[in-house]
Design a protein around this motif. Structure first.
Motif, PDB file in Angstrom:
ATOM      1  N   LYS A 128       0.860  -1.173   0.000  1.00  0.00           N
ATOM      2  CA  LYS A 128       0.000   0.000   0.000  1.00  0.00           C
ATOM      3  C   LYS A 128       0.897   1.224   0.000  1.00  0.00           C
ATOM      4  N   LEU A 129       0.753   2.035  -1.023  1.00  0.00           N
ATOM      5  CA  LEU A 129       1.596   3.222  -1.106  1.00  0.00           C
ATOM      6  C   LEU A 129       1.233   4.194   0.009  1.00  0.00           C
ATOM      7  N   LEU A 130       2.238   4.590   0.743  1.00  0.00           N
ATOM      8  CA  LEU A 130       2.064   5.481   1.877  1.00  0.00           C
ATOM      9  C   LEU A 130       2.783   6.795   1.613  1.00  0.00           C
ATOM     10  N   PRO A 131       2.462   7.847   2.342  1.00  0.00           N
ATOM     11  CA  PRO A 131       3.225   9.101   2.214  1.00  0.00           C
ATOM     12  C   PRO A 131       4.709   8.843   2.461  1.00  0.00           C
ATOM     13  N   PHE A 132       5.546   9.426   1.607  1.00  0.00           N
ATOM     14  CA  PHE A 132       6.975   9.191   1.734  1.00  0.00           C
ATOM     15  C   PHE A 132       7.470   9.830   3.040  1.00  0.00           C
ATOM     16  N   PRO A 133       8.173   9.064   3.890  1.00  0.00           N
ATOM     17  CA  PRO A 133       8.600   9.600   5.185  1.00  0.00           C
ATOM     18  C   PRO A 133       9.595  10.750   5.036  1.00  0.00           C
ATOM     19  N   ASN A 134       9.375  11.820   5.792  1.00  0.00           N
ATOM     20  CA  ASN A 134      10.277  12.986   5.797  1.00  0.00           C
ATOM     21  C   ASN A 134      10.486  13.552   4.389  1.00  0.00           C
ATOM     22  N   LYS A 135       9.430  13.582   3.614  1.00  0.00           N
ATOM     23  CA  LYS A 135       9.528  13.968   2.204  1.00  0.00           C
ATOM     24  C   LYS A 135      10.153  15.348   2.012  1.00  0.00           C
ATOM     25  N   SER A 136       9.645  16.339   2.693  1.00  0.00           N
ATOM     26  CA  SER A 136      10.138  17.703   2.498  1.00  0.00           C
ATOM     27  C   SER A 136      11.588  17.833   2.929  1.00  0.00           C
ATOM     28  N   LYS A 137      11.955  17.173   4.037  1.00  0.00           N
ATOM     29  CA  LYS A 137      13.343  17.235   4.506  1.00  0.00           C
ATOM     30  C   LYS A 137      14.287  16.565   3.507  1.00  0.00           C
ATOM     31  N   ILE A 138      13.845  15.429   2.935  1.00  0.00           N
ATOM     32  CA  ILE A 138      14.684  14.713   1.986  1.00  0.00           C
ATOM     33  C   ILE A 138      14.872  15.525   0.709  1.00  0.00           C
ATOM     34  N   ILE A 139      13.795  16.148   0.224  1.00  0.00           N
ATOM     35  CA  ILE A 139      13.910  16.980  -0.981  1.00  0.00           C
ATOM     36  C   ILE A 139      14.906  18.116  -0.757  1.00  0.00           C
ATOM     37  N   ASP A 140      14.852  18.740   0.414  1.00  0.00           N
ATOM     38  CA  ASP A 140      15.816  19.803   0.731  1.00  0.00           C
ATOM     39  C   ASP A 140      17.233  19.251   0.831  1.00  0.00           C
ATOM     40  N   ALA A 141      17.358  18.028   1.373  1.00  0.00           N
ATOM     41  CA  ALA A 141      18.681  17.435   1.596  1.00  0.00           C
ATOM     42  C   ALA A 141      19.365  17.046   0.286  1.00  0.00           C
ATOM     43  N   VAL A 142      18.577  16.821  -0.755  1.00  0.00           N
ATOM     44  CA  VAL A 142      19.158  16.500  -2.068  1.00  0.00           C
ATOM     45  C   VAL A 142      19.606  17.805  -2.716  1.00  0.00           C
ATOM     46  N   ASP A 143      20.642  18.396  -2.163  1.00  0.00           N
ATOM     47  CA  ASP A 143      21.105  19.718  -2.618  1.00  0.00           C
ATOM     48  C   ASP A 143      22.106  19.570  -3.765  1.00  0.00           C
ATOM     49  N   TYR A 144      21.607  19.099  -4.897  1.00  0.00           N
ATOM     50  CA  TYR A 144      22.452  18.798  -6.056  1.00  0.00           C
ATOM     51  C   TYR A 144      23.106  20.038  -6.654  1.00  0.00           C
ATOM     52  N   SER A 145      22.540  21.223  -6.400  1.00  0.00           N
ATOM     53  CA  SER A 145      23.123  22.448  -6.947  1.00  0.00           C
ATOM     54  C   SER A 145      24.210  23.027  -6.050  1.00  0.00           C
ATOM     55  N   ASN A 146      24.427  22.406  -4.892  1.00  0.00           N
ATOM     56  CA  ASN A 146      25.506  22.841  -4.009  1.00  0.00           C
ATOM     57  C   ASN A 146      26.850  22.618  -4.707  1.00  0.00           C
ATOM     58  N   PRO A 147      27.735  23.607  -4.724  1.00  0.00           N
ATOM     59  CA  PRO A 147      29.023  23.458  -5.425  1.00  0.00           C
ATOM     60  C   PRO A 147      29.823  22.240  -4.975  1.00  0.00           C
ATOM     61  N   LYS A 148      29.762  21.890  -3.678  1.00  0.00           N
ATOM     62  CA  LYS A 148      30.505  20.728  -3.191  1.00  0.00           C
ATOM     63  C   LYS A 148      29.992  19.444  -3.828  1.00  0.00           C
ATOM     64  N   VAL A 149      28.671  19.342  -3.926  1.00  0.00           N
ATOM     65  CA  VAL A 149      28.068  18.145  -4.530  1.00  0.00           C
ATOM     66  C   VAL A 149      28.394  18.082  -6.018  1.00  0.00           C
ATOM     67  N   ARG A 150      28.219  19.190  -6.684  1.00  0.00           N
ATOM     68  CA  ARG A 150      28.497  19.244  -8.112  1.00  0.00           C
ATOM     69  C   ARG A 150      29.963  18.919  -8.408  1.00  0.00           C
ATOM     70  N   ASN A 151      30.885  19.500  -7.639  1.00  0.00           N
ATOM     71  CA  ASN A 151      32.310  19.263  -7.863  1.00  0.00           C
ATOM     72  C   ASN A 151      32.692  17.811  -7.580  1.00  0.00           C
ATOM     73  N   PHE A 152      32.096  17.236  -6.539  1.00  0.00           N
ATOM     74  CA  PHE A 152      32.388  15.827  -6.257  1.00  0.00           C
ATOM     75  C   PHE A 152      31.899  14.938  -7.393  1.00  0.00           C
ATOM     76  N   ALA A 153      30.688  15.184  -7.874  1.00  0.00           N
ATOM     77  CA  ALA A 153      30.140  14.388  -8.965  1.00  0.00           C
ATOM     78  C   ALA A 153      31.005  14.498 -10.213  1.00  0.00           C
ATOM     79  N   LEU A 154      31.473  15.718 -10.496  1.00  0.00           N
ATOM     80  CA  LEU A 154      32.352  15.916 -11.649  1.00  0.00           C
ATOM     81  C   LEU A 154      33.667  15.170 -11.479  1.00  0.00           C
ATOM     82  N   SER A 155      34.209  15.201 -10.273  1.00  0.00           N
ATOM     83  CA  SER A 155      35.475  14.508 -10.033  1.00  0.00           C
ATOM     84  C   SER A 155      35.320  13.001 -10.208  1.00  0.00           C
TER      85      SER A 155
END
Length: 309
Positions: A128-155
Motif C-alpha cells: 500500500k503506497l504510503l506518504p513518503f517519510p520525511n519527504k520535504s526534509k529529503i527533498i531539501d537534503a538532495v542539494d544537487y546544486s551545491n558546489p561541493k556536490v556538483r564538484n564531487f560528482a564531476l570529479s
C-alpha cells in the motif's frame, strides 16, 4: 513505334541492373543490410512478448527479411540505385543525424547481448503506497546544486571510465555509473543517533562518506542529478534506496552491455540486472549501497513509497 524516351528508360535500367547471378547475391546482401536496422527499430518500439528463447524476435526478423526480399526482387532492375540510396541514407545519418553506421552496429551488439542475458524486470510488490517519510526534509537534503556536490560528482566522472570509448549518446549513463562507483567505493554505513531520525544533506555526507541508508540514497540521488541524470528514491519500510532512470528497452540493453561487458565485469559476472518498470514503461535501475554494481539485487522488494526528484 518505340519512342526515344522509352529507349532511354530501357538503357537506364540496363545500366542500373546487374548481370546474373550477381543480382541475386547483391539482393541477399542488401536485404541483410536493410533488415538489421529495420529490425532494431522494430525491436526497440514493439512490445516484447514473453516467449521462450526470444522466438517473437526471431519471427519478427524473418518476417522483415521476407518482405524486403520480395521488394528487392521487384526492384532488381534498378538494384544499383537501391544500394546507392541505402548507403546515402546511412551516410546522412552518420554525418547529420543520430542513426548511422556506428549506431546500427552498437544497437545490434547491445540487442544480441541483452537477448542472451535475457534480463527481466523485478516483480514490484506493493502493499500500500504510503506518504513518503520525511519527504520535504529529503527533498531539501538532495542539494544537487551545491558546489561541493556538483564538484564531487564531476570529479567522479574523471576517476572512473574516462578512458573508455563509447558513443556520445551513452555519455550520461556512463557518467552516472562513474558516480555510483565512486560513492560505492567510499561509503561507510553508520546508524543514526539512537531514537532519532537524522537526515544529512548530500553536501554534509561528502565530509565523511558515512551515514545510514537514507543518507546514502540522498547523496547518490544528488550526485546523479548533479551530472544530469534522473534519480528517484524507493521506501520499503525501514529502508530507502536510490534508483536511476535508464529509459526505454533499448536503453536497458545498452546499460546491460555496459555493466556486464565493459564497466563492472567482475562485480556482475554470472549475476542478474535488477530494475523496475514504472506505469509509463520507463525503466529504473537499482543503485542501493548493498549492490556492488548498478542493477544489483534489491535489499527488500516490498515498496511502500516512491519519490521522484
Amino acid at each position: 513505334m518505340v519512342s526515344l524516351s522509352q529507349i532511354s528508360l530501357k538503357q537506364l535500367k540496363e545500366k542500373l541492373s546487374l548481370p546474373k547471378p550477381w543480382d541475386n547475391v547483391i539482393i541477399f546482401i542488401l536485404n541483410v543490410l536493410i533488415a538489421i536496422p529495420l529490425f532494431l527499430i522494430a525491436h526497440q518500439n514493439l512490445i516484447e512478448l514473453p516467449w521462450a528463447y526470444n522466438f517473437d524476435r526471431v519471427f519478427l526478423f524473418i518476417g522483415i527479411v521476407v518482405v524486403i526480399q520480395l521488394l528487392l526482387r521487384l526492384l532488381k532492375t534498378i538494384i544499383v540505385l537501391c544500394i546507392f540510396i541505402y548507403l546515402l541514407v546511412l551516410l546522412y545519418g552518420t554525418v547529420f543525424g543520430e542513426y548511422g553506421f556506428q549506431r546500427v552496429f552498437e544497437d545490434y551488439r547491445y540487442m544480441i547481448y541483452a537477448m542472451s542475458e535475457n534480463p527481466k524486470p523485478q516483480d514490484i510488490i506493493i502493499s500500500k503506497l504510503l506518504p513518503f517519510p520525511n519527504k520535504s526534509k529529503i527533498i531539501d537534503a538532495v542539494d544537487y546544486s551545491n558546489p561541493k556536490v556538483r564538484n564531487f560528482a564531476l570529479s567522479a566522472t574523471t576517476k572512473h571510465f574516462k578512458d573508455i570509448k563509447y558513443p556520445e549518446s551513452e555519455r550520461l549513463m556512463v557518467q552516472c555509473f562513474a558516480v555510483f562507483a565512486e560513492i560505492k567505493k567510499r561509503w561507510n554505513y553508520v546508524n543514526d543517533p539512537k531514537g532519532r531520525e537524522y537526515i544529512a544533506y548530500a553536501s554534509e555526507s561528502l565530509q565523511h562518506f558515512s551515514g545510514d541508508c537514507d543518507d546514502h540514497a540522498i547523496l547518490m540521488a544528488a550526485c546523479i542529478k548533479a551530472v544530469g541524470g534522473s534519480p528517484r528514491l524507493i521506501h520499503t519500510g525501514g529502508h530507502i534506496y536510490p534508483e536511476m532512470l535508464i529509459g526505454t528497452q533499448a536503453d536497458l540493453e545498452t546499460a546491460v552491455y555496459l555493466i556486464k561487458q565493459v564497466l563492472f565485469v567482475k562485480e556482475s559476472k554470472n549475476k542478474d540486472i535488477h530494475y523496475h518498470i514504472d506505469e509509463r514503461g520507463n525503466i529504473w535501475l537499482n543503485l542501493d549501497y548493498t549492490a556492488t554494481y548498478p542493477g544489483g539485487p534489491f535489499m527488500k522488494e516490498e515498496i511502500l513509497g516512491e519519490l521522484t526528484l
